[in-house]
Design a protein around this motif. Structure first.
Motif, PDB file in Angstrom:
ATOM      1  N   ARG A   1       0.830  -1.197   0.000  1.00 39.18           N
ATOM      2  CA  ARG A   1       0.000   0.000   0.000  1.00 39.18           C
ATOM      3  C   ARG A   1       0.872   1.258   0.000  1.00 39.18           C
ATOM      4  O   ARG A   1       0.528   2.263  -0.633  1.00 39.18           O
ATOM      5  CB  ARG A   1      -0.953  -0.011   1.192  1.00 39.18           C
ATOM      6  N   GLU A   2       1.993   1.212   0.696  1.00 35.28           N
ATOM      7  CA  GLU A   2       2.925   2.342   0.667  1.00 35.28           C
ATOM      8  C   GLU A   2       3.496   2.544  -0.735  1.00 35.28           C
ATOM      9  O   GLU A   2       3.600   3.681  -1.218  1.00 35.28           O
ATOM     10  CB  GLU A   2       4.056   2.104   1.668  1.00 35.28           C
ATOM     11  N   VAL A   3       3.870   1.445  -1.376  1.00 37.35           N
ATOM     12  CA  VAL A   3       4.405   1.525  -2.739  1.00 37.35           C
ATOM     13  C   VAL A   3       3.337   2.048  -3.691  1.00 37.35           C
ATOM     14  O   VAL A   3       3.600   2.900  -4.551  1.00 37.35           O
ATOM     15  CB  VAL A   3       4.920   0.145  -3.194  1.00 37.35           C
ATOM     16  N   SER A   4       2.109   1.567  -3.531  1.00 36.57           N
ATOM     17  CA  SER A   4       1.002   2.028  -4.367  1.00 36.57           C
ATOM     18  C   SER A   4       0.773   3.527  -4.199  1.00 36.57           C
ATOM     19  O   SER A   4       0.581   4.262  -5.179  1.00 36.57           O
ATOM     20  CB  SER A   4      -0.266   1.256  -4.014  1.00 36.57           C
TER      21      SER A   4
ATOM     22  N   VAL B   1      -5.091   4.916  -9.524  1.00 32.72           N
ATOM     23  CA  VAL B   1      -5.697   4.504 -10.791  1.00 32.72           C
ATOM     24  C   VAL B   1      -5.793   2.982 -10.879  1.00 32.72           C
ATOM     25  O   VAL B   1      -6.822   2.435 -11.302  1.00 32.72           O
ATOM     26  CB  VAL B   1      -4.879   5.062 -11.977  1.00 32.72           C
ATOM     27  N   PHE B   2      -4.731   2.290 -10.450  1.00 25.31           N
ATOM     28  CA  PHE B   2      -4.729   0.836 -10.593  1.00 25.31           C
ATOM     29  C   PHE B   2      -5.560   0.136  -9.530  1.00 25.31           C
ATOM     30  O   PHE B   2      -5.811  -1.067  -9.641  1.00 25.31           O
ATOM     31  CB  PHE B   2      -3.288   0.310 -10.609  1.00 25.31           C
ATOM     32  N   GLN B   3      -6.012   0.879  -8.525  1.00 26.63           N
ATOM     33  CA  GLN B   3      -6.954   0.321  -7.563  1.00 26.63           C
ATOM     34  C   GLN B   3      -8.397   0.614  -7.951  1.00 26.63           C
ATOM     35  O   GLN B   3      -9.284  -0.212  -7.724  1.00 26.63           O
ATOM     36  CB  GLN B   3      -6.677   0.895  -6.167  1.00 26.63           C
ATOM     37  N   LYS B   4      -8.652   1.756  -8.575  1.00 26.62           N
ATOM     38  CA  LYS B   4     -10.022   2.198  -8.823  1.00 26.62           C
ATOM     39  C   LYS B   4     -10.487   1.984 -10.259  1.00 26.62           C
ATOM     40  O   LYS B   4     -11.667   1.705 -10.491  1.00 26.62           O
ATOM     41  CB  LYS B   4     -10.155   3.682  -8.467  1.00 26.62           C
TER      42      LYS B   4
ATOM     43  N   ARG C   1      -9.835  -2.354 -13.451  1.00 25.26           N
ATOM     44  CA  ARG C   1     -10.814  -3.167 -12.725  1.00 25.26           C
ATOM     45  C   ARG C   1     -10.420  -4.641 -12.662  1.00 25.26           C
ATOM     46  O   ARG C   1     -10.972  -5.393 -11.858  1.00 25.26           O
ATOM     47  CB  ARG C   1     -12.168  -3.014 -13.394  1.00 25.26           C
ATOM     48  N   ALA C   2      -9.516  -5.079 -13.511  1.00 28.10           N
ATOM     49  CA  ALA C   2      -9.209  -6.500 -13.580  1.00 28.10           C
ATOM     50  C   ALA C   2      -8.241  -6.912 -12.484  1.00 28.10           C
ATOM     51  O   ALA C   2      -7.451  -6.125 -11.996  1.00 28.10           O
ATOM     52  CB  ALA C   2      -8.631  -6.847 -14.950  1.00 28.10           C
ATOM     53  N   GLY C   3      -8.300  -8.195 -12.115  1.00 27.01           N
ATOM     54  CA  GLY C   3      -7.332  -8.766 -11.202  1.00 27.01           C
ATOM     55  C   GLY C   3      -7.647  -8.502  -9.739  1.00 27.01           C
ATOM     56  O   GLY C   3      -8.649  -7.875  -9.379  1.00 27.01           O
ATOM     57  N   PHE C   4      -6.774  -9.022  -8.871  1.00 21.82           N
ATOM     58  CA  PHE C   4      -6.931  -8.869  -7.435  1.00 21.82           C
ATOM     59  C   PHE C   4      -6.335  -7.543  -6.977  1.00 21.82           C
ATOM     60  O   PHE C   4      -5.221  -7.193  -7.353  1.00 21.82           O
ATOM     61  CB  PHE C   4      -6.235 -10.015  -6.693  1.00 21.82           C
TER      62      PHE C   4
END
Length: 484
Positions: free
Chosen positions: A460-463, A471-474, A477-480
């Motif tokens: 989460r820190e790296v994100s 962007v890659f969390q919201k 949409r694909a993946g875990f």
């Protein structure tokens, strides 16, 4: 309907596949599982990192649409690697980025994220080198490596991700960066198991493995009677226990129901990276002593050809799930018995589906695999030797192939019940391991959570650092996704 986001991508000079075209239809059909054929509003196919950056810039800054990322398209559950039409999303398809180059001086293979492992092995054969890649030729490079990457060399060199020395990554901002031990080292570690949560990896630079020109391996088939089952369980648990002493070999037993056989059979698959056969290697003695054998398909062959024989049929609906337990014959036996009951239940309740296939697969996860990871700087998978308490582990995968989406829903219900009950039994037996291998997990699972609180906090820190707008969390949409 051909939406504005796709028109913007086309105007930017990117290759876009529109619905209704032959190219779009072929690309959609090329997904391994029908479950993943979701009909995005369009595919965009970048040719290099700069075009990936251009596509991301348009989608992130100029539109509000969601997007998915596809490498090989082998992940089976709906939403793992494709955008559904109802989401009005675009799929960034990396399939044109499939080149492999070999740096003979540095002994590094530079591999495009959209390659499949058959392409990689073919490119490296003239140099008499290989890499710690996929065991099935049709698996894609990108998802395999960012998810960990269990391979024929895992006991000797660790997961595939542990053999990556550099990731070329396009961030949500459109910036192209390298992540390695010196540049962006936190991102480097997070990408080793963190999946597509930090950016789009466009190239993997992998450490080459020299001297492996021919493998020995293949499959042997046995009846699944009680005596043979007991012999295989004993032989396999001993193999996992002793894996550190013979890292060149691997044994993967299946309890397999196929329509051709009409009953459960036992088969095991192997690929010995030393090239020695089972008659000349005492490590295989327990397996070699098991009789009767229904079929023997063992040979010397190239790595590329061996992986071709390990491919599985696609163009069906698939349900997979996974779990892990300490190397314990009781849990293995319980899994086999539960599997037989699952097959009997399916045949009794779903008579309309005589063509289903179901595999219960056991894979060695000896602690030495995770020791190798630590030697290479570590990953975020969370399977540290300390977590196992000195024990070795076994990875289970259940696979089911069916013909319709309705049957997929029924299969998921039964397989989820199977997984939860077996996990509970393993805990009660003192053999539970709360870890799920992301490349085999179903969408009903939460594999990144099982990496442990410290690894989740680190990711989460790296994100937050490399994708501050998330962007890659919201929107990817694909993946875990990273757990809250």
């Amino acid at each position: 309907m051909y939406n504005g986001q796709c028109q913007s991508l086309t105007k930017a000079g990117l290759q876009v596949l529109e619905p209704g075209t032959e190219a779009y239809t072929e690309r959609e059909a090329s997904y391994f599982s029908r479950s993943s054929q979701l009909k995005p509003i369009c595919y965009v196919q970048p040719r290099d990192a700069a075009e990936v950056a251009s596509a991301l810039a348009i989608l992130v800054k100029d539109t509000t649409c969601n997007f998915a990322i596809r490498s090989g398209g082998h992940m089976v559950w709906a939403g793992a690697n494709n955008s559904p039409l109802v989401d009005n999303g675009v799929t960034i398809d990396l399939g044109l980025m499939n080149q492999t180059e070999y740096d003979t001086e540095r002994k590094i293979a530079k591999i495009g994220s959209g390659a499949r492992w058959a392409d990689v092995y073919r490119s490296l054969e003239p140099f008499k080198v290989t890499v710690a890649g996929g065991r099935a030729s049709s698996v894609g490079v990108g998802g395999f490596l960012t998810g960990g990457g269990n391979n024929f060399f895992s006991t000797k060199y660790g997961f595939g991700c542990d053999n990556v020395v550099n990731f070329e990554v396009v961030l949500a901002s459109g910036k192209v960066v390298n992540a390695n031990a010196k540049e962006n080292p936190n991102l480097f570690k997070a990408l080793k198991g963190g999946s597509g949560n930090f950016g789009i990896v466009t190239r993997f630079d992998m450490r080459a493995i020299e001297g492996v020109t021919s493998l020995w391996g293949g499959a042997v088939v046995y009846p699944a009677d009680d005596a043979t089952t007991s012999q295989h369980i004993a032989a396999f648990t001993n193999w996992v226990r002793d894996a550190h002493a013979y890292p060149a070999g691997t044994i993967v037993p299946f309890w397999a129901y196929t329509p051709a056989a009409g009953e459960i059979q036992i088969l095991w698959m192997t690929a010995d990276t030393s090239g020695r056969d089972w008659a000349s290697t005492p490590a295989y003695d327990e397996f070699r002593a098991i009789e009767p054998r229904l079929a023997v398909h063992l040979r010397h062959d190239s790595l590329r050809n061996m992986t071709k024989s390990f491919d599985q049929p696609g163009d069906l609906y698939h349900v997979w799930c996974t779990m892990t337990f300490k190397n314990d014959a009781r849990v293995m036996r319980r899994a086999v018995d539960m599997h037989a009951a699952l097959i009997a239940q399916w045949k009794a309740e779903v008579a309309s589906d005589p063509d289903f296939t179901n595999y219960l697969i056991f894979q060695p996860m000896p602690r030495v695999v995770f020791e190798r990871a630590a030697e290479q700087g570590g990953n975020v998978l969370g399977m540290d030797p300390e977590r196992l308490g000195g024990a070795d582990a076994v990875l289970i995968q259940v696979q089911m192939w069916i013909n319709t989406p309705e049957l997929e829903a029924k299969a998921r219900e039964l397989i989820t019940k199977f997984r939860l009950e077996l996990q509970q039994y393993s805990v009660e037996a003192g053999a539970g391991v709360d870890w799920e291998y992301i490349n085999y997990a179903d969408h009903t699972q939460d594999p990144i959570r099982t990496y442990g609180a410290a690894n989740v906090a680190f990711m989460r820190e790296v994100s937050a650092k490399y994708d501050p707008e998330q962007v890659f969390q919201k929107r990817a949409r694909a993946g875990f996704k990273l757990p809250e």
